[in-house]
Design a protein around this motif. Structure first.
Motif, PDB file in Angstrom:
ATOM      1  N   GLU A  32      11.998  70.478 -36.079  1.00  0.00           N
ATOM      2  CA  GLU A  32      11.807  71.451 -37.148  1.00  0.00           C
ATOM      3  C   GLU A  32      10.325  71.575 -37.462  1.00  0.00           C
ATOM      4  N   GLN A  33       9.925  72.764 -37.868  1.00  0.00           N
ATOM      5  CA  GLN A  33       8.560  72.953 -38.352  1.00  0.00           C
ATOM      6  C   GLN A  33       8.396  72.132 -39.634  1.00  0.00           C
ATOM      7  N   SER A  36       8.481  74.400 -45.115  1.00  0.00           N
ATOM      8  CA  SER A  36       9.671  75.100 -45.600  1.00  0.00           C
ATOM      9  C   SER A  36       9.343  75.725 -46.950  1.00  0.00           C
ATOM     10  N   GLU A  38      11.335  77.717 -50.505  1.00  0.00           N
ATOM     11  CA  GLU A  38      12.554  78.051 -51.239  1.00  0.00           C
ATOM     12  C   GLU A  38      12.160  78.835 -52.476  1.00  0.00           C
ATOM     13  N   THR A 153       7.917  84.567 -47.594  1.00  0.00           N
ATOM     14  CA  THR A 153       7.618  84.051 -46.261  1.00  0.00           C
ATOM     15  C   THR A 153       6.384  83.173 -46.351  1.00  0.00           C
ATOM     16  N   THR A 155       3.526  80.761 -44.152  1.00  0.00           N
ATOM     17  CA  THR A 155       2.920  80.432 -42.866  1.00  0.00           C
ATOM     18  C   THR A 155       1.764  79.463 -43.112  1.00  0.00           C
ATOM     19  N   ASP A 161       5.880  79.263 -36.124  1.00  0.00           N
ATOM     20  CA  ASP A 161       6.934  79.972 -36.840  1.00  0.00           C
ATOM     21  C   ASP A 161       6.647  79.992 -38.330  1.00  0.00           C
ATOM     22  N   SER A 162       7.221  80.970 -39.003  1.00  0.00           N
ATOM     23  CA  SER A 162       7.105  81.039 -40.457  1.00  0.00           C
ATOM     24  C   SER A 162       8.374  80.459 -41.079  1.00  0.00           C
ATOM     25  N   ALA A 163       8.269  80.130 -42.349  1.00  0.00           N
ATOM     26  CA  ALA A 163       9.429  79.697 -43.128  1.00  0.00           C
ATOM     27  C   ALA A 163       9.780  80.852 -44.055  1.00  0.00           C
ATOM     28  N   GLN A 164      11.072  81.052 -44.326  1.00  0.00           N
ATOM     29  CA  GLN A 164      11.471  82.208 -45.117  1.00  0.00           C
ATOM     30  C   GLN A 164      12.662  81.875 -45.998  1.00  0.00           C
ATOM     31  N   ASP A 165      12.714  82.521 -47.167  1.00  0.00           N
ATOM     32  CA  ASP A 165      13.854  82.378 -48.054  1.00  0.00           C
ATOM     33  C   ASP A 165      13.993  83.669 -48.851  1.00  0.00           C
TER      34      ASP A 165
END
Length: 177
Positions: A32-33, A36, A38, A153, A155, A161-165
């Motif tokens: 996993e990156q 994260s 939220e 988002t 970065t 990769d980016s993290a997104q919620d």
């Protein structure tokens, strides 16, 4: 997006006149990156005239600092006809907390349809919180049962990769007497 790696061991041996190879089970690991994000709100409902408070939780679960952590909130912008409507407007009062310590105000960049926060360095194994308020705009859907979904988002330098919620708030049903 997570990276999946697989591994299988093989053993070759000779015993007398016998030569053989045996294979182990295939082991799979998901990498996993370390970043994260939220998004939550202090309330799940809104009504005309509200100023919702949002909380962005950004986590660096890695063992190295992340630099130039960029967190982009789209303010719920959605297409209408040939244009778009942005239901939230940022109120200039964001505060950054890193591992529970108030790091003071945080000034975003962006435009009418987004805000972008930048955290210069997020140390390893650290959680940052960005707390901020928005106001509902004239374009916000406020009829009972309407909703606003917006996406954040995150970065950082060196991450592929980016993290997104996403967070969805629902217009409250109420009587205005």
């Amino acid at each position: 997006m997570a990276q999946i790696i697989t591994n299988q061991a093989s053993l070759q041996y000779q015993y007398g006149d016998t030569n053989a190879t045996v294979l182990s089970n295939i082991a799979t690991a998901v990498l996993e990156q370390p970043l994260s994000v939220e998004k939550t709100s202090l309330r799940d409902e809104y009504r005309a005239g509200d100023t919702p408070t949002f909380v962005l939780r950004i986590v660096n679960s890695g063992n190295a600092a992340l630099n130039n952590v960029t967190v982009r909130d789209d303010l719920g912008t959605f297409p209408v006809g040939g244009g778009s409507v942005t239901p939230y407007a940022f109120l200039p009062n964001a505060i950054l907390f890193i591992d529970g310590v108030n790091n003071g105000p945080l000034t975003p960049t962006g435009g009418d349809d987004r805000i972008v926060f930048t955290i210069p360095t997020l140390p390893a194994d650290t959680t940052a919180l960005i707390v901020y308020e928005v106001a509902l705009t004239e374009g916000a859907p406020v009829a009972a049962g309407d909703s606003i979904t917006n996406t954040v988002t995150a970065t950082a330098d060196g991450l592929t990769d980016s993290a997104q919620d996403s967070f969805t708030a629902v217009a409250a049903e109420y009587a205005d007497v």
